[in-house]
Design a protein around this motif. Structure first.
Motif, PDB file in Angstrom:
ATOM      1  N   GLU A 187     -15.575 -43.162 -14.183  1.00 14.75           N
ATOM      2  CA  GLU A 187     -15.815 -41.936 -13.417  1.00 14.75           C
ATOM      3  C   GLU A 187     -15.252 -42.055 -12.006  1.00 14.75           C
ATOM      4  N   LEU A 188     -15.393 -43.246 -11.408  1.00 13.05           N
ATOM      5  CA  LEU A 188     -14.830 -43.441 -10.069  1.00 13.05           C
ATOM      6  C   LEU A 188     -13.306 -43.350 -10.113  1.00 13.05           C
TER       7      LEU A 188
ATOM      8  N   ASN B  57     -12.034 -39.796 -10.412  1.00 17.78           N
ATOM      9  CA  ASN B  57     -12.139 -39.080  -9.135  1.00 17.78           C
ATOM     10  C   ASN B  57     -11.048 -39.522  -8.166  1.00 17.78           C
ATOM     11  N   VAL B  58     -10.762 -40.835  -8.150  1.00 19.61           N
ATOM     12  CA  VAL B  58      -9.692 -41.359  -7.297  1.00 19.61           C
ATOM     13  C   VAL B  58      -8.347 -40.777  -7.722  1.00 19.61           C
TER      14      VAL B  58
ATOM     15  N   GLN C 141      -7.998 -37.184  -6.630  1.00 19.69           N
ATOM     16  CA  GLN C 141      -7.714 -37.031  -5.194  1.00 19.69           C
ATOM     17  C   GLN C 141      -6.296 -37.460  -4.848  1.00 19.69           C
TER      18      GLN C 141
ATOM     19  N   ALA D 112      -8.681 -43.054  -1.210  1.00 26.91           N
ATOM     20  CA  ALA D 112      -9.512 -42.154  -2.017  1.00 26.91           C
ATOM     21  C   ALA D 112     -10.917 -42.723  -2.205  1.00 26.91           C
ATOM     22  N   MET D 113     -11.015 -44.036  -2.445  1.00 23.67           N
ATOM     23  CA  MET D 113     -12.328 -44.660  -2.644  1.00 23.67           C
ATOM     24  C   MET D 113     -13.184 -44.576  -1.380  1.00 23.67           C
TER      25      MET D 113
ATOM     26  N   SER E 294     -13.269 -42.302   0.736  1.00 29.03           N
ATOM     27  CA  SER E 294     -13.800 -40.950   0.903  1.00 29.03           C
ATOM     28  C   SER E 294     -14.860 -40.611  -0.145  1.00 29.03           C
ATOM     29  N   ILE E 295     -14.944 -41.407  -1.216  1.00 24.97           N
ATOM     30  CA  ILE E 295     -15.893 -41.131  -2.308  1.00 24.97           C
ATOM     31  C   ILE E 295     -17.154 -41.976  -2.187  1.00 24.97           C
TER      32      ILE E 295
ATOM     33  N   THR F  59     -20.567 -41.102  -0.172  1.00 25.84           N
ATOM     34  CA  THR F  59     -21.173 -39.787  -0.380  1.00 25.84           C
ATOM     35  C   THR F  59     -22.464 -39.874  -1.194  1.00 25.84           C
TER      36      THR F  59
ATOM     37  N   GLU G 207     -23.080 -37.872  -3.590  1.00 30.10           N
ATOM     38  CA  GLU G 207     -22.679 -37.645  -4.979  1.00 30.10           C
ATOM     39  C   GLU G 207     -22.437 -38.971  -5.689  1.00 30.10           C
ATOM     40  N   TRP G 208     -21.809 -39.923  -4.973  1.00 30.50           N
ATOM     41  CA  TRP G 208     -21.581 -41.228  -5.583  1.00 30.50           C
ATOM     42  C   TRP G 208     -22.887 -41.984  -5.772  1.00 30.50           C
TER      43      TRP G 208
END
Length: 354
Positions: free
Chosen positions: A49-50, A53-54, A57, A331-332, A334-335, A338, A340-341
């Motif tokens: 999932e990570l 998302n990366v 982005q 990208a990581m 910024s994720i 959060t 959400e993470w």
């Protein structure tokens, strides 16, 4: 003529570069729940999932390639067969020398899994028939008998109505008195009247408080059984038991570095099965992965000890000098901070593992 060849060669190189840029990345993946696992016809998990998302982005196209082990996947990265590897990949010194890693996505580490011994009425009954229990009872009976004999000796002439009769009857009455006095029941059917007997009674009442407390503690320690017990408490116990690990993993490396003999299994499922069947006493592997498998299977016969034997970070693996490192890390970053993470971590690992 040479100019034309030069132009053609330059054009060919540019075309190949454009084609390479347009080609999707090849991402290696290995089943390591909860970090990566197949859910129907697609891959799912914390790492998956990570990464998705990366990739979204960073606007990267990719395709997955499945590998049977982490070691095979890392060799493929090192040899340039794939662009990136994901799963439960821990960052170690040896791997850092061979590869580049992304920002850590989760901090866990190596843990020890062993069999649990469930408590209950059966274990309690077994404790009642243990030598520790009987020795505590015998010690108490002996103390009661000594006090009973003393009170009989003091009272047999001055108080024959309560402590008289034959020696057996008198000692029996003294034993009864010492027992009811110690337990603070005090039926009142027997009471000393001599000065020595009353002094003994006064001392015995105070001594009884200590005696009954000690006896209660002894009984509690022999009867009370924890819901989950294990003979293995930590890493110091590993040299004296049969230990398992998964071949070519950080757990196997950790054991080998400390000279601890172990049996290597081809995968985590087989190693866990060996522990469950009693073929092995302990398993050293990634703690979050083992906890997830135990929780997923509902296996109450196994448990992972709460303390890690070594903390490790989990990350994506890339080849040394990979151009993917910078866009992936940006990208990581910024994720990962959060909320959400954080919710994703809770969903896959549970709050107890964070």
């Amino acid at each position: 003529m040479s100019l034309r060849l030069h132009v053609l060669a330059t054009g060919l190189l540019l075309a190949m570069a454009a084609l390479a840029q347009a080609a999707p990345l090849t991402v290696g993946v290995k089943s390591s729940p909860p970090f990566s696992f197949q859910s129907g016809d697609r891959w799912d998990g914390l790492s998956v999932e990570l990464w998705e998302n990366v990739a979204e982005q960073a606007e990267m196209d990719y395709r997955y390639r499945v590998y049977p082990s982490v070691n095979d996947m890392l060799v493929a990265v090192e040899q340039g067969q794939i662009d990136l590897a994901l799963g439960a990949i821990s960052v170690t010194a040896d791997r850092e020398r061979r590869l580049d890693f992304s920002q850590p996505m989760y901090r866990g580490g190596l843990g020890i899994m062993t069999r649990s011994e469930p408590g209950g009425w059966l274990m309690t009954l077994q404790s009642l028939f243990s030598w520790k229990f009987f020795s505590a009872v015998l010690a108490l009976v002996l103390v009661l008998l000594i006090v009973g004999v003393l009170i009989w000796l003091f009272e047999r002439k001055r108080n024959p109505e309560q402590f008289g009769g034959s020696m057996g009857e008198g000692i029996g009455s003294g034993f009864w008195w010492s027992a009811v006095t110690m337990t603070t029941v005090g039926y009142g059917d027997k009471a000393p009247v001599s000065r020595a007997g009353r002094l003994l009674g006064l001392v015995w009442m105070f001594v009884s408080i200590i005696t009954i407390s000690g006896f209660t503690a002894a009984i509690a320690s022999s009867v009370t059984v924890n819901q989950l017990q294990t003979s293995i408490k930590g890493a110091a116990d590993l040299p004296r038991v049969n230990v398992a690990s998964v071949e070519n993993t950080s757990g196997a490396q950790w054991l080998a570095a400390r000279g601890i003999q172990f049996t290597a299994y081809p995968n985590l499922q087989q190693a866990m099965r060996a522990v469950a069947l009693g073929e092995q006493d302990a398993l050293v592997a990634d703690a979050p992965v083992m906890r997830h498998l135990i929780r997923d299977r509902g296996d109450k016969g196994l448990l992972v000890l709460p303390n890690l034997v070594r903390e490790e970070s989990y990350a994506f693996a890339m080849a040394n000098g990979s151009p993917l490192q910078e866009p992936v890390n940006l990208a990581m970053l910024s994720i990962l901070p959060t909320e959400e993470w954080r919710m994703v971590l809770n969903r896959y690992l549970g709050k107890n593992d964070l």
